[in-house]
Design a protein around this motif. Sequence first.
Motif, PDB file in Angstrom:
ATOM      1  N   LEU A  15       0.847  -1.194   0.000  1.00 46.76           N
ATOM      2  CA  LEU A  15       0.000   0.000   0.000  1.00 46.76           C
ATOM      3  C   LEU A  15       0.877   1.237   0.000  1.00 46.76           C
ATOM      4  N   PRO A  48       0.311   4.745   1.147  1.00 46.96           N
ATOM      5  CA  PRO A  48      -0.700   5.564   1.822  1.00 46.96           C
ATOM      6  C   PRO A  48      -0.698   6.995   1.297  1.00 46.96           C
ATOM      7  N   SER A  95       2.656   9.736   4.141  1.00 52.31           N
ATOM      8  CA  SER A  95       3.654   9.041   4.933  1.00 52.31           C
ATOM      9  C   SER A  95       4.674  10.069   5.370  1.00 52.31           C
ATOM     10  N   ILE A  96       5.367   9.768   6.449  1.00 53.45           N
ATOM     11  CA  ILE A  96       6.332  10.710   6.997  1.00 53.45           C
ATOM     12  C   ILE A  96       7.729  10.171   6.725  1.00 53.45           C
ATOM     13  N   PRO A 141      11.283   9.879   7.787  1.00 52.39           N
ATOM     14  CA  PRO A 141      12.008  10.181   9.022  1.00 52.39           C
ATOM     15  C   PRO A 141      13.118  11.209   8.766  1.00 52.39           C
ATOM     16  N   ASP A 184      14.318  14.475   2.515  1.00 50.72           N
ATOM     17  CA  ASP A 184      13.633  15.742   2.787  1.00 50.72           C
ATOM     18  C   ASP A 184      14.103  16.893   1.896  1.00 50.72           C
ATOM     19  N   TRP A 218       8.766   6.915  -2.529  1.00 57.28           N
ATOM     20  CA  TRP A 218       7.784   6.107  -1.781  1.00 57.28           C
ATOM     21  C   TRP A 218       7.306   4.941  -2.639  1.00 57.28           C
ATOM     22  N   MET A 276       9.842   2.338  -2.540  1.00 58.79           N
ATOM     23  CA  MET A 276       9.772   1.562  -1.309  1.00 58.79           C
ATOM     24  C   MET A 276       8.693   0.482  -1.413  1.00 58.79           C
ATOM     25  N   GLU A 289       7.960   5.213  12.563  1.00 55.00           N
ATOM     26  CA  GLU A 289       8.311   6.610  12.281  1.00 55.00           C
ATOM     27  C   GLU A 289       7.637   7.145  11.026  1.00 55.00           C
ATOM     28  N   MET A 290       7.344   6.243  10.076  1.00 54.30           N
ATOM     29  CA  MET A 290       6.839   6.704   8.781  1.00 54.30           C
ATOM     30  C   MET A 290       5.336   6.909   8.780  1.00 54.30           C
ATOM     31  N   GLY A 291       4.714   6.770   9.941  1.00 54.29           N
ATOM     32  CA  GLY A 291       3.268   6.903  10.006  1.00 54.29           C
ATOM     33  C   GLY A 291       2.636   5.527  10.157  1.00 54.29           C
ATOM     34  N   ASP A 336      -0.013   4.155   8.767  1.00 52.11           N
ATOM     35  CA  ASP A 336      -0.420   3.455   7.551  1.00 52.11           C
ATOM     36  C   ASP A 336       0.774   2.794   6.884  1.00 52.11           C
ATOM     37  N   ALA A 337       1.862   3.539   6.752  1.00 53.79           N
ATOM     38  CA  ALA A 337       3.042   2.991   6.085  1.00 53.79           C
ATOM     39  C   ALA A 337       3.580   1.799   6.864  1.00 53.79           C
ATOM     40  N   ALA A 357       1.281  -1.143   6.403  1.00 53.86           N
ATOM     41  CA  ALA A 357       1.421  -1.710   5.058  1.00 53.86           C
ATOM     42  C   ALA A 357       2.636  -2.622   4.972  1.00 53.86           C
ATOM     43  N   ARG A 410      21.180  10.682  18.599  1.00 62.32           N
ATOM     44  CA  ARG A 410      20.776  10.736  17.206  1.00 62.32           C
ATOM     45  C   ARG A 410      21.638  11.700  16.406  1.00 62.32           C
ATOM     46  N   PRO A 426      18.905   7.726  11.024  1.00 70.79           N
ATOM     47  CA  PRO A 426      17.484   7.830  11.342  1.00 70.79           C
ATOM     48  C   PRO A 426      17.067   6.653  12.203  1.00 70.79           C
TER      49      PRO A 426
END
Lengths: 280, 358
Positions: free
Chosen positions: A81, A83, A86-87, A89, A138, A149, A152, B244-246, B248-249, B252, B294, B300
Amino acid sequence: MSRLTAENLTLAYDQRVIAENLSVAVPDRSFTVIVGPNACGKSTLLRALSRMLKPTAGRVLLDGSVISSLPAKKVARTLGLLPQSSIAPDGITVADLVARGRYPHQGVLRQWSGEDERIVREAMESTGVGQLAERYVDELSGGQRQRVWIAMALAQQTPLLLLDEPTTYLDIQHQIDVLDLCAELHEEQGRTLVAVLHDLNHAARYASHLIAMKDGRVIAEGAPSDIVTAELVEDVFGLSCQIIDDPETGTPLVIPAARKPRAGTGAAAGARTEAATARS
Amino acid sequence: MSSPVQSDKGRKTGRRVTPVRTGGGLSLRLDLRAVTVGVVLLVLALAASVALIGSGDYPMTPAEVLRTLTGGGDAGQQFIVQELRLPRVLVGLLVGAAFGIAGAVFQTVSRNPLGSPDVLGFGQGASVGALVVIVYFHGGTFAVAAGSVVGGVITGLAIFLLAWKRGIHGYRFVLVGIGAAAMLYAMVLYLLTKANIVEATRATTWMTGSLSGRDWSQVWPLAAVCAVLIPLALCYGRPLRMLEMGDDAAYALGVRVDRVRVVVLLAAVVLVASATAAAGPIAFVALTAPQLARRLTRSPGPNLLPAAVMGALLLVAADWSAQRLFGADQMPVGVLTGVLGGGYLIWLLVTERRAGRI
């Protein structure tokens, strides 16, 4: 044949029912696109298909088994999936982010095999981000980031890939770019893709199977050239339009009707109507 | 869009990730920088420990300390090291490691550097528990420790329940925690008004957080908790990184999001509560250790192990500095970490504000 089907779903957030008695089957090796107006339940359906949302009633079947009863990692090796949000990092590189797609194939001992490395490299090559491998995510543009993404999700190596509005927030050239990439994955790698898209013309151009939804129901489904008609668009979106053949691809192209002049909007509007009448 | 011209611009990371593979099917990725940082921090923490053991009213050279630790030295040195100073240092190392790793877990789950236990009211919750025991039951050291564990765990559960709405979300979690901290602090003040002067002094000393006078009875329970929960948290390091990626991610990718979160947060809450019971609510170690780790590893992810080692180093180094600057046992270590950590918090708030995250 369908590896992924939904049977008689009732979908709800808390008490708010989005859809009732909804059934769909995703044809294998299709590029299925779900369209419909805002709040028609298209993203909710995608969330249910990807087991993010547990249906209140009904069931989602993956290869004949109820998806929520399967081990999470096993599902993640079959169904991917992308989404909507997504964030990335902080301070992660493209290669590292794409590598995270291998998670469902890894274990405590087997964390980074030669195969993992090869698949991640291939995923980056086929999405055109190979040269960005060492860059920080970023600092990429929106279009590049979306490709990362997708890379990935590709590294996850699932025969089925679900995409929730993959073109949202992208410039038009990047929207087409992402959709071309999806078409490539579908045609060349034989993956089954299911995407929710906002733009009906994009959907009609790229989908091999189109599902049109309204108020939590499927109004029509089939090949875009079979089902996209002026009546359907009027019915689903409440938009009066003409359908012509896309000069590039021959697929249906929706041309919204010109603005109807209101009574007494002045000479300019009148002149324009006259001109239009003369032309037709 | 992915033109080669563009790809040459921007920062290059220069990270070296070395794959390690054995014939038996074991394969790992080793981030050389992260490993080096971890080892250096560990060596520094042990060096600071030796320095801390050697300092006090009866100073010892590092060589003497090492000789005594390995079984040499005279009877007096043996007594001072084994009975008085070694337990203190061990409590320091364990408390620092527990705070560091718990802070990393909290910050990762809340996706916010401010979402650390010392900002969220755990220290205040533990203080309320300890003060209730001190003021109303006049309990001994062990009872106070038990009270603080109960206070800390209840605070943790209350924050989870209040912040839980279809899972835990970063902002909600931080905001509920800050509210809880304010309310619990009011309760601390109320309890202090109910205390007589002796109890109040004891309570204030406890709340400052100190390593002085720690003996083996504080080491063993904490060591047992750490021996179970730190490896447990480390096992969840990889799924935690996906979080960390949310949600949903992560979902998945096959991460059982809610289960991972509940397990790691419970482990972190118990670690914080046990560490607080042993040394008091030493301020800001949980906030700063994961962030510093960190920045050093430039890697990360939650960086759980580097955060733990960094926490241990920070606490022992702060205790040693407090002793050097103010004399043996004149200044509780909590005062020093409070001053340094408070400064760091201001810096963090300013940079987060600039980055538009708060």
